[in-house]
Design a protein around this motif. Sequence first.
Motif, short mmCIF file in Angstrom:
data_model
loop_
_atom_site.label_atom_id
_atom_site.label_comp_id
_atom_site.label_asym_id
_atom_site.label_seq_id
_atom_site.Cartn_x
_atom_site.Cartn_y
_atom_site.Cartn_z
N VAL C 4 2.58 -17.57 85.48
CA VAL C 4 3.09 -17.58 86.84
C VAL C 4 3.33 -16.15 87.28
CG1 VAL C 4 5.00 -18.26 88.32
CG2 VAL C 4 4.16 -19.84 86.58
N SER C 5 2.76 -15.82 88.42
CA SER C 5 2.91 -14.47 88.95
C SER C 5 3.41 -14.60 90.39
CB SER C 5 1.54 -13.78 88.90
OG SER C 5 1.64 -12.54 89.55
N VAL C 6 4.61 -14.14 90.62
CA VAL C 6 5.26 -14.36 91.90
C VAL C 6 5.85 -13.05 92.38
CG1 VAL C 6 6.96 -15.80 93.12
CG2 VAL C 6 5.99 -16.61 90.97
N THR C 7 5.79 -12.83 93.68
CA THR C 7 6.53 -11.71 94.25
C THR C 7 7.92 -12.21 94.60
OG1 THR C 7 4.51 -10.78 95.14
CG2 THR C 7 6.58 -9.97 96.07
N VAL C 8 8.91 -11.69 93.88
CA VAL C 8 10.27 -12.15 94.11
C VAL C 8 11.09 -10.99 94.66
CG1 VAL C 8 12.34 -13.13 93.08
CG2 VAL C 8 10.10 -13.82 92.24
N ASN C 9 11.61 -11.19 95.85
CA ASN C 9 12.42 -10.16 96.52
C ASN C 9 11.67 -8.82 96.54
OD1 ASN C 9 14.33 -12.15 96.79
ND2 ASN C 9 15.46 -11.53 94.97
N ARG C 20 6.39 -27.44 83.10
CA ARG C 20 7.47 -28.21 83.72
C ARG C 20 8.60 -27.33 84.25
NH1 ARG C 20 10.92 -31.12 78.94
NH2 ARG C 20 10.47 -29.70 77.22
N THR C 21 8.49 -26.03 84.09
CA THR C 21 9.57 -25.14 84.54
C THR C 21 9.70 -25.22 86.07
OG1 THR C 21 9.05 -23.66 82.73
CG2 THR C 21 10.41 -22.77 84.52
N LEU C 22 10.89 -25.60 86.50
CA LEU C 22 11.14 -25.67 87.94
C LEU C 22 11.38 -24.26 88.47
CD1 LEU C 22 13.47 -28.76 87.67
CD2 LEU C 22 11.20 -28.76 88.73
N LEU C 23 11.02 -24.06 89.72
CA LEU C 23 11.17 -22.72 90.30
C LEU C 23 12.59 -22.21 90.16
CD1 LEU C 23 10.12 -20.31 91.92
CD2 LEU C 23 10.49 -21.64 94.02
N VAL C 57 12.68 -23.71 101.11
CA VAL C 57 12.27 -24.82 100.25
C VAL C 57 13.40 -25.06 99.23
CG1 VAL C 57 9.85 -24.13 100.41
CG2 VAL C 57 11.17 -23.49 98.40
N LYS C 58 13.36 -26.25 98.64
CA LYS C 58 14.35 -26.56 97.61
C LYS C 58 13.73 -26.25 96.25
CE LYS C 58 16.99 -29.63 100.47
NZ LYS C 58 17.43 -30.99 100.85
N SER C 59 14.24 -25.23 95.61
CA SER C 59 13.58 -24.72 94.40
C SER C 59 13.81 -25.61 93.19
CB SER C 59 14.05 -23.29 94.11
OG SER C 59 15.43 -23.25 93.86
N CYS C 60 14.66 -26.64 93.32
CA CYS C 60 14.83 -27.59 92.21
C CYS C 60 13.76 -28.66 92.25
CB CYS C 60 16.22 -28.23 92.22
SG CYS C 60 16.38 -29.65 93.30
N THR C 61 12.98 -28.68 93.33
CA THR C 61 11.94 -29.71 93.47
C THR C 61 10.59 -29.04 93.67
OG1 THR C 61 13.63 -31.15 94.37
CG2 THR C 61 11.40 -31.91 94.62
N MET C 62 10.44 -27.90 93.06
CA MET C 62 9.16 -27.20 93.11
C MET C 62 8.94 -26.58 91.74
SD MET C 62 8.05 -24.06 95.60
CE MET C 62 7.04 -24.77 96.86
N LEU C 63 7.74 -26.72 91.21
CA LEU C 63 7.44 -26.09 89.93
C LEU C 63 7.24 -24.59 90.15
CD1 LEU C 63 4.80 -28.66 88.62
CD2 LEU C 63 7.23 -28.52 88.00
N ALA C 64 7.59 -23.83 89.15
CA ALA C 64 7.31 -22.39 89.22
C ALA C 64 5.82 -22.18 89.47
CB ALA C 64 7.75 -21.71 87.93
N ALA C 65 5.01 -23.06 88.85
CA ALA C 65 3.56 -22.93 89.01
C ALA C 65 3.13 -23.10 90.46
CB ALA C 65 2.85 -23.97 88.14
N GLN C 66 3.87 -23.89 91.22
CA GLN C 66 3.53 -24.07 92.64
C GLN C 66 3.80 -22.81 93.44
OE1 GLN C 66 5.88 -27.91 92.80
NE2 GLN C 66 4.36 -28.39 94.36
N ALA C 67 4.67 -21.95 92.93
CA ALA C 67 4.99 -20.72 93.64
C ALA C 67 4.09 -19.56 93.21
CB ALA C 67 6.46 -20.35 93.42
N ASP C 68 3.22 -19.84 92.27
CA ASP C 68 2.33 -18.80 91.77
C ASP C 68 1.56 -18.13 92.92
OD1 ASP C 68 0.87 -17.34 89.77
OD2 ASP C 68 -0.82 -18.68 90.18
N GLY C 69 1.59 -16.82 92.92
CA GLY C 69 0.85 -16.07 93.94
C GLY C 69 1.55 -16.00 95.29
N ARG C 70 2.74 -16.51 95.34
CA ARG C 70 3.42 -16.55 96.64
C ARG C 70 4.61 -15.61 96.65
NH1 ARG C 70 3.36 -22.94 98.00
NH2 ARG C 70 3.72 -22.20 100.12
#
Lengths: 273, 787, 162
Positions: C4-9, C20-23, C57-70
Motif C-alpha cells: 500500500v502506497s498512500v500520500t498521507v498528509n 484485511r488491514t482497515l485504513l 470517508v469512514k476509515s473503519c469501513t475502507m481497506l488500506a488497499a482501497q486507499a492505495d495511490g490516493r
Amino acid sequence: MIPAAFEYARAESIDHAIELLGGADDAKILAGGHSLLPLMKTRLAQPSLLVDISRIGDLSYVREDGDMVAIGALTRHHDVANSELLQQVAPIVADTASRIGDPQVRHVGTIGGSIAHADPAGDMGTVMVALGAQFAISAAAGATRTVAAGDFFQGLFQADLAANEVLTEIRVPKTSGGWSYLKFNRRAIDWAMVGVAAVQQNGSAAVALTNMGETPLRAAGVEEALAGGADPATASARADEGAAPPSDAFGSAEYRREVSKVLVRRALEETLG
Amino acid sequence: MVATEQYVGSPVLRKEDAKLLTGQGNFVDNQSMAGMVWMALVRPPHVHATIQSIDTAAAASMPGVVGVYTAADLETAFPAALPMVWPITEDIKIPTHWPLTKDKIRFAGDAVAVVVAETREQAEDAAEMVTVSASDLPAVTDLEEAATDEVVIHEDLGTNVVVHWSHGGGGDQSVFDSAPVIVQERFTQPRLIPNAIEPRGCLAYGSPAAGEFTLVSATQIPHICRVGLSIATGVPQSKLRIIAPDVGGGFGSKLNVYAEEALALALTRSIGRPVKWIETRPENYVATIHGRGVLHDCTLAGTEDGEIQGMKFVELADMGAYFQLLTPGIPELGGWVYMGPYDTKAYWYEFKGIITNATPTDAYRGAGRPEATFVIERLVDAYARRIGMDPADVRRKNFLPPSAEAFASVMGLSIDSANYEPTFDRALELAEYDQMRKEQQARRDRGDTKQLGIGLSSYIEMCGLAPSEILGALRYVAGGWDAAEIECRPDGKVVVRTGTSPHGQGHETSWSQIVADGLGVTPDDVEVLHGDTSVSRLGMDTYGSRSASVGAEAVARALEKVRAKARTIAAHELEVAEDDLEWTDGAFRVSGAPDKARTIPELAASAWHAHALPADMEPMLEGTAVWDPPNFTWPGGTHICVVEVDTETGKTDIMRYVAVDDCGNVINPMIVEGQVQGGVAQGVAEALYEEALYDESGNLMSSSMTQYLVPTAVEIPSITQDRTVTPSTTNSLGVKGIGEAGTIASPPAVVNAVIDAVSHLGVSHIDKPASPERVWRAIRDAQGGAA
Amino acid sequence: MTNVSVTVNGQSREADVEPRTLLVYFLRETLGLTGTNVGCDTSTCGSCTVLVDGESVKSCTMLAAQADGRDVTTIEAMAHGDTMHPIQDAFHRNHGLQCGYCTPGMVMAAASYLQENPTPTEEDVREALEGNLCRCTGYQNIVKSILDAAGSMSGAPETTRA
C-alpha cells in the motif's frame, strides 16, 4: 473488529475481474465496500478473495443514451446525486442517491454495489423498479446480457447475478412528469423502515416500495387502482397488497403496512399534483 | 496585575480543547508499549446455559497466541470476585461475579475464556476458535417473569428477587386510601445502552518481580478502581497505580470495576508483558453496563382542585445477571427524590431488584433520578388530566416554598435550598406557553394531520455525592469526600491536583478559574492534574454530578490554606501585621499603602527558596484539603418541550425545547450550558429513540449502533436555555451540579408533550421511547381498534 | 501481504500490510497517526472520518488497499503549527467539544462538507453531520461551530448563531 483474513486482487478490467472471480470458490466483488465490509467485520461474511473492481477506469459515468440515461456501475452515490444530467432528466435518481446513508458513505458507496447487494431496505433498488430500469451485466468469455430491474431482484440479498458476473451499467428512462421518493425512518442515518417511489407515467404512476418484502416491490394494487381511475387516497389503501414486510426493532409488519399506505398517498399527491 | 473575581462566572474557553482538536488526545487506544500483547474475550453465543466443556486447544495453536485462559486456569489469580460496593440491605443476596464465568453462562456477554496474542488480529482470530459445549436453559429477560422465579439464574441464591429496599414512608400514609382523587398508573422504562463514543479499553503493565503494576484504563474512577482491583487481584493498593488518560465520555458506563480490567492486570502479572484490550462496539453493547430497565406502579393522592397530598411508588428494577459496582444502589439513589419539587404530605417508595439473563445494569447518566422524575412528571400530568386542570397550574400550586436555607423534606433528607417558581415562570415565558396552547387549540379545531403537544417537566435531583456519614448510613462502603492539592511553583505557575476525574466536563478549565481568582493569576498559569492515582493521590472521582460541589469545593478549601500561608509570608516580608493586609488587585497590599504589596508568584518564590521565612514555617507555598460535604446538593428546574406529532404515522418532531435550570452558582456558564445541551440530547434520545430490545431467547436485538438508535444532529433540536440562581448551602462555592440535570428533566417533558399532542384523540398513555409505532398504536387503540 | 502506497498528509507512505488491514488501523498502527478514532465498528458514528482525495470517508469501513495511490488527510494535518484550522478554532470558541473523542471525525466531516457548500444553513449542517454521532454535546455547539467556521472561512464576519 477486523475481518477474517482473505486474499486481495485488483482487477484491471471487467474481463480480468470475471477471470479472478472464476478462480476462487467464494470470491466477492469489492466496489465501495460499504455493504460488504461491515458484514466481513462481524465475520458474517468470510470470503477467501476480494476482487477490487474500483480501479476499473471506465465504469464511473453518467451519460445520455437516446431516451435513456446510462450510469456506470462504479458511479458513487455522491456523483449520482450531483449529476446535473440526472437532476434534469431523472431527478428521482439523483434525489434518492443524495439520501442514501450519509455523506461519507455516499463518497465511497457506488450505485452498482448498492443495487447488486439486493438489500430490500436499499432505496435505489426501489427507484429502479419504479422506473423500469435496465441493468447491463458482463459474464465470462465476453458475454453480456441485460436484465430488467423488475426481474433482477430475486430474494433477500439475492439478485440475478452469478458469482462470476459483474453489473456494469444501469440504464434508466428519462422522466418528465412528477415523481416522489419518500423515505420513512427513525433517524436520518437509518435504512428506510418503509420507502415509496412514485413516478408519473402516461397520466398514471408507477409505484414501488422499499423494505416491504424480500425485494424492492412493485405496488401493483395501487397501480391497478390508479389505472382504473381511483384517486390517490383510494388507491393508496391497496399499497400493501402482496407485500410481506419484516418485523424488527424498527417496527412491526403491521405498522409498516399502515405507513406504506400513508406514504403512498403522500407520494402520489406529490407526483400527480 | 490581574484583578480578583474575574474568572469564576465567565465563559472561559477550555484549556482541554487544543490537543483534542488536533488529534493529540491521549486515549488509551493511542498507547502501546514494547512487548505488548493483546487480549480478546470469548463470549459464546449463549444467553443462559450450563457449560459442559471449553475447548481451547485449537485457539492455543493459532499463530501468535501466547495463551488461552479459562476461569479454571485463573483460579488463583483472583482472591476475590469483582466488587459490588453498595449492599443496600442487610439481607441482600449478592451473586458471585468472577471475571470469567466458571460453570454457567448467565447473559449474552458472559465471557468464558480470554485469549492473549501478539497482535489484535491474532487475538480476535484465536478467540473465534475457542469452542464451548453448553446446554441451553430457558432465558428470562422480562422483569415480571424473572420475579416469578420459574427460572432461577443463580441457584445458590434460590431466587431472582435478590433485594427489597423500602424507604419506609414519610407523612400520613392514609391519604393513599382516603384522598378525593387517587391516580394510579404503571410505567415501564426500557433498558438503555450508554454509548460513550469511546469504547472501554485498558493497558496493564508492571513488574511481576517487584509486584508493582499500572493499569491505564478508560475509566471515570481511577481512585475507586485502585481499591476495587486491589481486592479482586490481590495487588496491594500501595503497588497499584491506575491512570485514566483522556477518556472519551462515560455517562456512568465507565463508573465501574470491570472484568476486563481485572483480567488484564492478572495476565500482565502472570505473563510479564504489557497486556492491552480494546472493546469492540458490539462487545460494548453486551459487556458494558446498561441503564434504566424499571417498572413502576404509582399512586398519586390529591384533591379535586389540584393539591397533591401524597405520592407512592413501588418499583421493580432489572439488575441484570450480576451486580456490577453499584447496581442495587441505583434505584435507591432515586428513592430520595420521588416527591419531585412538590410539597406532598405523604411519601412512599420501595423497590425490588430482580436478576435477569441480561447485561448488568448500573449508573447511567442520572442514575435512579431520571427513573424517578419520569414517573413523577408523567403522574402529575395524569392527575392534571383527571381533574381537568392545566398541567402548569397543578405544578405551580404544589411547589415546595422557597428557602435560602436547608430544610427538612417529607422523604427525610434535608434539601440545601429551593426556589422553584421563578425557574418555572421563566420556562413558561421562554416557551411562550400561552401562545403554544392557542396554537394547539387551533390545530385541534382544524383537525390538522400534525398536532401540537406541550410537555412540562419540573424536577429536582439529589447530587453532589456525598456526605460520607449519610452514605455510611445507606450502607455504601466508601466515603463521599474529595481532595485537592495546590502547589505554587517559584516561576509563578500553579499546579493543582484534583481527585475528580473528568472525561469531557472541563474540570481543567473550571478549576483553573477558581484558583486563578484566588491567587491573582490567570487560568493559563494553572495546571490541573487528574486521573492518575500516583499524581492526584486522593480522590473519589467523577460521577453523580459531584465534581463541582465536592471536588471544586476541595480546591477552594485548599486555596484558602495557600492564601493563609501566603498572607503570613507577605506580612513577614512587608513587616506588618497580617490584619494590615488587604487582598486587592491580585496581591496582598498594606492597607493605606497599596504599593507595598506581594503577589502570589513572589510569595511562592520566597516559600520555595525559603531564605527568610517566618520562624517555624515549612518551605513551599502549598495546601491540601480533603473535603467531606455536610449534605447533598439539590438542583432543580423546569423543562418544556413542544412537539409536532404526525397523527397518521405517529412520528414526532421537536419544535421547541426550553430548559431553565437552577444549579446554584456557576463557575463557567459555557460549560454549564454545554452540559445541559448534552444531557437534554440524551434525554430526548431516551424519550423518542433508544431502547435495548431482547428477543424471546434473550439475545440483544439492538446489537450495534445501526440497530440501537443513538440520534444524530438531524433529530436533536437546538434548545433555548436560561438559569436562575439559588446558591447551595452545602458548600462555600454555592454550586449544586449540572452534569445530569438535562437527562433527568427531559424524558418526561418530551413524552408528556407527545401524549399532550394526541390527548384530544383519547390517548393518555404512551411508553418510552415514544416511537412512531407506539404513538400510532396509542391513537388507533384510543379510536377504538383497527385504524 | 499487499503493498500500500498512500500520500498521507502530504507525505508519501508505503507499507506491506495484510489485505484485511482497515485504513483506520493503517493510519493508527502502521503510521502512528492516532488522532483518528474508532467508535462504532459499523460505519455509523463517523469518529474515524478522514479525507480521501479531499472527501470525507469512514476509515473503519475502507481497506488500506482501497486507499492505495490516493491522497489521505487526517486530523493531524489540519492545523499549521500553532495555528488551528478555522474549523478547529471555531470548535474551540463555541465549545463544540466535550470529551473530544468524536471531534476529529466531526472536524474532518465539516472540512469536507464546507468545500461542497461554503454557505450552509443550520439545517444543511445538521444533515451534513448525519454520519457523525456525538454523545456529549447534543450537537448544538458543533452545529454552531461549523456555521461559525463557514462564516470565517468565507471571509464574512464571524457569527454566533444560537
